[in-house]
Scaffold this motif. Structure first.
Motif, PDB file in Angstrom:
ATOM      1  N   ASP A 188      28.763 -15.203 -30.847  1.00 25.97           N
ATOM      2  CA  ASP A 188      27.622 -14.566 -31.484  1.00 25.97           C
ATOM      3  C   ASP A 188      26.797 -15.617 -32.225  1.00 25.97           C
ATOM      4  O   ASP A 188      27.357 -16.622 -32.711  1.00 25.97           O
ATOM      5  CB  ASP A 188      28.089 -13.491 -32.462  1.00 25.97           C
ATOM      6  N   TYR A 189      25.492 -15.395 -32.321  1.00 26.49           N
ATOM      7  CA  TYR A 189      24.613 -16.377 -32.962  1.00 26.49           C
ATOM      8  C   TYR A 189      24.947 -16.588 -34.440  1.00 26.49           C
ATOM      9  O   TYR A 189      24.582 -17.611 -35.020  1.00 26.49           O
ATOM     10  CB  TYR A 189      23.150 -15.957 -32.804  1.00 26.49           C
ATOM     11  N   GLN A 190      25.674 -15.661 -35.037  1.00 30.23           N
ATOM     12  CA  GLN A 190      26.141 -15.835 -36.413  1.00 30.23           C
ATOM     13  C   GLN A 190      27.586 -16.344 -36.407  1.00 30.23           C
ATOM     14  O   GLN A 190      28.428 -15.869 -37.150  1.00 30.23           O
ATOM     15  CB  GLN A 190      26.029 -14.513 -37.175  1.00 30.23           C
ATOM     16  N   TYR A 191      27.809 -17.319 -35.570  1.00 32.48           N
ATOM     17  CA  TYR A 191      29.139 -17.876 -35.345  1.00 32.48           C
ATOM     18  C   TYR A 191      29.683 -18.566 -36.583  1.00 32.48           C
ATOM     19  O   TYR A 191      28.934 -18.978 -37.482  1.00 32.48           O
ATOM     20  CB  TYR A 191      29.081 -18.886 -34.200  1.00 32.48           C
ATOM     21  N   SER A 192      31.000 -18.724 -36.588  1.00 32.28           N
ATOM     22  CA  SER A 192      31.659 -19.605 -37.549  1.00 32.28           C
ATOM     23  C   SER A 192      31.871 -20.943 -36.845  1.00 32.28           C
ATOM     24  O   SER A 192      32.467 -20.983 -35.762  1.00 32.28           O
ATOM     25  CB  SER A 192      33.011 -19.013 -37.970  1.00 32.28           C
ATOM     26  N   ILE A 193      31.365 -22.017 -37.434  1.00 31.85           N
ATOM     27  CA  ILE A 193      31.515 -23.329 -36.809  1.00 31.85           C
ATOM     28  C   ILE A 193      32.987 -23.677 -36.647  1.00 31.85           C
ATOM     29  O   ILE A 193      33.377 -24.346 -35.678  1.00 31.85           O
ATOM     30  CB  ILE A 193      30.769 -24.416 -37.609  1.00 31.85           C
ATOM     31  N   LYS A 194      33.826 -23.176 -37.558  1.00 27.81           N
ATOM     32  CA  LYS A 194      35.266 -23.439 -37.449  1.00 27.81           C
ATOM     33  C   LYS A 194      35.847 -22.812 -36.193  1.00 27.81           C
ATOM     34  O   LYS A 194      36.710 -23.401 -35.535  1.00 27.81           O
ATOM     35  CB  LYS A 194      35.992 -22.909 -38.694  1.00 27.81           C
ATOM     36  N   SER A 195      35.382 -21.619 -35.852  1.00 26.32           N
ATOM     37  CA  SER A 195      35.910 -20.946 -34.662  1.00 26.32           C
ATOM     38  C   SER A 195      35.510 -21.686 -33.392  1.00 26.32           C
ATOM     39  O   SER A 195      36.290 -21.770 -32.433  1.00 26.32           O
ATOM     40  CB  SER A 195      35.419 -19.496 -34.602  1.00 26.32           C
ATOM     41  N   ILE A 196      34.312 -22.257 -33.386  1.00 25.63           N
ATOM     42  CA  ILE A 196      33.877 -23.012 -32.212  1.00 25.63           C
ATOM     43  C   ILE A 196      34.638 -24.329 -32.112  1.00 25.63           C
ATOM     44  O   ILE A 196      35.070 -24.736 -31.028  1.00 25.63           O
ATOM     45  CB  ILE A 196      32.350 -23.246 -32.267  1.00 25.63           C
ATOM     46  N   LEU A 197      34.855 -24.986 -33.240  1.00 23.30           N
ATOM     47  CA  LEU A 197      35.639 -26.232 -33.224  1.00 23.30           C
ATOM     48  C   LEU A 197      37.062 -25.973 -32.795  1.00 23.30           C
ATOM     49  O   LEU A 197      37.681 -26.788 -32.075  1.00 23.30           O
ATOM     50  CB  LEU A 197      35.583 -26.886 -34.603  1.00 23.30           C
ATOM     51  N   LEU A 198      37.627 -24.848 -33.224  1.00 20.95           N
ATOM     52  CA  LEU A 198      38.974 -24.485 -32.820  1.00 20.95           C
ATOM     53  C   LEU A 198      39.043 -24.277 -31.315  1.00 20.95           C
ATOM     54  O   LEU A 198      39.992 -24.716 -30.654  1.00 20.95           O
ATOM     55  CB  LEU A 198      39.434 -23.226 -33.554  1.00 20.95           C
ATOM     56  N   TYR A 199      38.035 -23.603 -30.773  1.00 19.20           N
ATOM     57  CA  TYR A 199      37.989 -23.383 -29.320  1.00 19.20           C
ATOM     58  C   TYR A 199      37.914 -24.712 -28.572  1.00 19.20           C
ATOM     59  O   TYR A 199      38.611 -24.919 -27.580  1.00 19.20           O
ATOM     60  CB  TYR A 199      36.783 -22.509 -28.976  1.00 19.20           C
TER      61      TYR A 199
END
Length: 301
Positions: A284-295
């Motif tokens: 989602d455009y209101q992402y958590s940068i931590k969740s993307i880095l984790l991925y």
């Protein structure tokens, strides 16, 4: 093979630039742009080129590196970008590829196919058809010749429409039949991340961006480019509509509304293109940068 290309895609105005810079700063790597509209040094406001502040935060490549008077094909970009990434991978195991031009993203991640030779007679006949009957005539012809590609391509992009028709007419086969079925092997891992939102939110963001462009001087930018309006690079959303205003065929309010409408249509086609790629992990455009880095971390293992 530890080198990893992180690909950031999504519809226009969704926030790809912001995410790519955040990731580049965290991973201490550089960014390769795959936004074909941002290649040209004379076009800034209407193409939403990253601001000087954004460009200072992370090193970008393929931003305003060409003139609108230069011919620069997707094949040229594929070669140049791969060469650049090979050099970048000697300094860092990560490189970020960002952009909303699906064909240019695919050129890097999947590779391009060989297309048939196009005769000058075919090319000239289509150009004459465009000059006398307009883009809509070519759009309708492509819809019949290759309905599959018609649903994917930005039909407002005259160059893409004419190129597809050249191939259809010269080969007797649909343009889409030449598009890569088996991706070429690349010497790096590829992690694809998509940013999206509900359609109403995307459309609101597009409308707001266009208003900001107008306030930021888009009208003056396009006026300065009017002598070059016949060039292929300028036959794009945000410029061709203002040309109508300059020629007194549309009033300014209508031209602005057409920019918004055509950009919304473009975003819809971008999503259609990218949604077919099952390798893309959507956030989602209101992402958590931590969740993307984790991925990214999990996919890199």
């Amino acid at each position: 093979m530890n080198n990893t290309l992180i690909v950031i895609v999504g519809p226009t105005a969704i926030g790809k630039t912001s995410l790519s810079i955040q990731l580049a700063k965290h991973l201490k790597c550089e960014i390769v742009s795959a936004d074909s509209r941002q290649f040209y040094k004379e076009m800034s406001i209407g193409t939403a080129v990253p601001s000087s502040n954004e460009l200072e935060q992370a090193k970008h490549h393929f931003i305003q590196h060409k003139s609108i008077e230069e011919y620069y094909s997707v094949g040229d970009f594929e070669k140049d970008a791969l060469d650049t990434m090979n050099k970048l991978f000697t300094k860092n195991e990560f490189v970020i590829l960002v952009g909303g031009s699906g064909l240019y993203v695919d050129a890097i991640t999947k590779g391009l196919d060989s297309f048939p030779e196009i005769s000058e007679d075919v090319r000239n006949a289509l150009k004459k058809q465009y000059d006398t009957e307009g883009l809509e005539s070519l759009q309708q012809q492509l819809k019949i010749a290759d309905p599959v590609y018609f649903e994917k391509v930005d039909i407002q992009n005259t160059h893409r429409v004419m190129r597809a028709l050249e191939v259809c007419i010269s080969s007797g086969k649909p343009y889409s039949s030449f598009i890569t079925k088996t991706p070429k092997k690349r010497p790096f891992h590829i992690i694809k991340i998509g940013i999206t939102a509900e359609r109403s939110i995307i459309y609101d963001r597009i409308n707001e961006r266009v208003d900001i462009m107008i306030k930021g001087g888009l009208l003056d930018e396009v006026k300065g480019l009017y002598p070059y309006k016949s060039l292929n690079a300028l036959n794009t959303v945000g410029y061709k509509e203002i040309f109508h205003f300059i020629e007194d065929t549309w009033d300014l309010d209508f031209a602005i509304s057409e920019i918004k409408k055509n950009t919304r249509r473009f975003a819809k086609r971008q999503l259609t293109w990218f949604k077919k790629d099952l390798e893309i992990q959507w956030f989602d455009y209101q992402y958590s940068i931590k969740s993307i880095l984790l991925y990214i971390t999990k996919k890199s293992l």
